[in-house]
Enzyme design. Structure first.
Site, PDB file in Angstrom:
ATOM      1  N   CYS A  27       1.357   0.444   4.455  1.00 31.54           N
ATOM      2  CA  CYS A  27       1.123  -0.702   3.577  1.00 31.54           C
ATOM      3  C   CYS A  27       2.410  -1.481   3.359  1.00 31.54           C
ATOM      4  O   CYS A  27       3.471  -0.901   3.108  1.00 31.54           O
ATOM      5  CB  CYS A  27       0.552  -0.230   2.234  1.00 31.54           C
ATOM      6  SG  CYS A  27      -1.122   0.400   2.346  1.00 31.54           S
ATOM      7  N   ALA A  59      -3.688   0.073   5.694  1.00 35.97           N
ATOM      8  CA  ALA A  59      -4.960   0.146   4.984  1.00 35.97           C
ATOM      9  C   ALA A  59      -5.398  -1.255   4.590  1.00 35.97           C
ATOM     10  O   ALA A  59      -4.721  -1.943   3.829  1.00 35.97           O
ATOM     11  CB  ALA A  59      -4.825   1.026   3.748  1.00 35.97           C
ATOM     12  N   GLN A 101      -6.953   0.107   9.983  1.00 36.78           N
ATOM     13  CA  GLN A 101      -7.471   1.148   9.099  1.00 36.78           C
ATOM     14  C   GLN A 101      -8.285   0.485   7.990  1.00 36.78           C
ATOM     15  O   GLN A 101      -7.749  -0.301   7.207  1.00 36.78           O
ATOM     16  CB  GLN A 101      -6.319   1.958   8.497  1.00 36.78           C
ATOM     17  CG  GLN A 101      -6.776   3.155   7.674  1.00 36.78           C
ATOM     18  CD  GLN A 101      -5.597   3.901   7.064  1.00 36.78           C
ATOM     19  OE1 GLN A 101      -4.944   3.398   6.165  1.00 36.78           O
ATOM     20  NE2 GLN A 101      -5.331   5.104   7.565  1.00 36.78           N
ATOM     21  N   TYR A 184      -7.791   8.219  -1.721  1.00 38.67           N
ATOM     22  CA  TYR A 184      -8.495   6.960  -1.896  1.00 38.67           C
ATOM     23  C   TYR A 184     -10.002   7.217  -1.911  1.00 38.67           C
ATOM     24  O   TYR A 184     -10.445   8.359  -1.883  1.00 38.67           O
ATOM     25  CB  TYR A 184      -8.034   5.957  -0.839  1.00 38.67           C
ATOM     26  CG  TYR A 184      -6.562   5.642  -0.984  1.00 38.67           C
ATOM     27  CD1 TYR A 184      -6.057   5.165  -2.199  1.00 38.67           C
ATOM     28  CD2 TYR A 184      -5.658   5.880   0.044  1.00 38.67           C
ATOM     29  CE1 TYR A 184      -4.707   4.910  -2.369  1.00 38.67           C
ATOM     30  CE2 TYR A 184      -4.296   5.622  -0.117  1.00 38.67           C
ATOM     31  CZ  TYR A 184      -3.834   5.143  -1.325  1.00 38.67           C
ATOM     32  OH  TYR A 184      -2.497   4.901  -1.505  1.00 38.67           O
TER      33      TYR A 184
END
Length: 358
Positions: A27, A59, A101, A184
């Site tokens: 990220c 992500a 992702q 997550y």
């Protein structure tokens, strides 16, 4: 070293990676309202110039409320596709494979960027929103309760993953990875420490994995002959009574039967009281066990920092390929460096070839 496997192709059903060194999703917290910028193009493009076998984008949230921070990438609307297509086209032009992702942060969403403190915003603050999860438990005691997803909201979420995958296909990504790790949303459903539901999505193992299986099936419907479906999993919660390696192995066997081609194995993230014995290659034994028992293409990740260490992992058949994050941040062109460490002659980008040590 004669013909080290680290630099041999990784052959998948629909395409091959030119080597077994893969850039992990990392990220950047640098998006604008979920839209990618030139930062992402340059950040991801540098690894392709550096000859990584595959470059997997950070992500990327399937909905606005699924972002970890307000600076996260998203793929919830068609307008976001254009910049992603530019990114994938550049990665491919350098001979690497482009991956994405797909993610939803669940109860770990609505936070500040890491370098600004990571605090979780309240739903009424400027950069905050209502988080969701399998139950109402917050990640930290001093954070805000999540909203437990209803059955209809779960059904909508599955469709959001499907729609996001469709956009990813349109944008040109060849690897579609489902993020089911690091605490997550999907991992929250997997973990009995977080998922306290008593309906068909909670309780026993079969119920806790059901959301991931539904998402997997929905994404399969939009993939073409150009994609490979991957899943990132945490092999353990590193906490008593949590998700563990035994359950992860059983899940991977099911995912393989459902058409998942590759798993990459990490760990932790579901609860803040985890006890992780961090050391070099500390997650590799999980990948090793899953590869051996599930007979699926498996990636190893976590404090792998040298060519010799990476090659040793492959020589022991503990994994099929190596996934690197922080090491790529430190050394964006480490694929070139590691090739020289192992005595392998690989093609360099012509513009960089003058730096090659003969």
């Amino acid at each position: 070293m004669a013909n080290p496997s680290l630099y041999s192709p990784l052959v998948l059903k629909n395409f091959s990676l030119k080597n077994r060194i893969v850039v992990s999703p990392m990220c950047q917290y640098s998006a604008e309202q979920g839209f990618a910028t030139d930062w992402h193009l340059v950040h991801l493009g540098q690894f392709a110039i550096g000859a990584a076998g595959a470059v997997i984008q950070e992500a990327t949230s399937v909905s606005p409320e699924g972002r970890i921070t307000y600076g996260d990438l998203g793929i919830w609307e068609d307008g976001q596709i254009e910049k992603y297509r530019q990114i994938t086209e550049f990665i491919k032009s350098q001979g690497s494979i482009a991956g994405i992702q797909l993610a939803h942060a669940g109860r770990k969403a609505s936070t500040e960027k890491p370098w600004l403190g990571r605090k979780q915003f309240s739903p009424t603050e400027e950069h905050g929103w209502q988080t969701v999860g399998p139950a109402t438990l917050p990640y930290h005691e001093d954070e805000f309760p999540a909203k437990a997803l209803s059955i209809s909201e779960i059904e909508t979420l599955v469709l959001k993953f499907k729609d996001a995958a469709q956009r990813a296909v349109q944008a040109g990504y060849q690897i579609i990875e489902i993020h089911a790790a690091h605490g997550y949303l999907i991992h929250q459903f997997l973990s009995p420490l977080v998922n306290t539901r008593i309906d068909e999505y909670g309780g026993d193992f079969e119920n806790r994995i059901w959301l991931l299986l539904e998402i997997t099936a929905s994404i399969q419907e939009v993939l073409t002959s150009e994609q490979s479906l991957w899943v990132r999993l945490s092999a353990t919660d590193w906490a008593e009574g949590g998700w563990d390696l035994e359950e992860c192995i059983e899940l991977v066997k099911i995912l393989k039967d459902k058409g998942v081609e590759v798993v990459d194995i990490s760990s932790g993230g579901a609860v803040h009281h985890q006890q992780i014995p961090v050391e070099a290659g500390y997650q590799v034994p999980f990948a090793d066990a899953i590869r051996e028992q599930c007979h699926i293409i498996t990636g190893a990740v976590g404090l792998i920092t040298s060519a010799k260490q990476a090659q040793d992992i492959l020589d022991r058949a503990a994994a099929d390929f190596i996934i690197l994050g922080r090491e790529f941040l430190r050394h964006p062109h480490l694929v070139y460096d590691w090739a020289q460490d192992l005595g392998v002659d690989i093609d360099w980008a012509a513009q960089y070839a003058r730096a090659k040590i003969e």
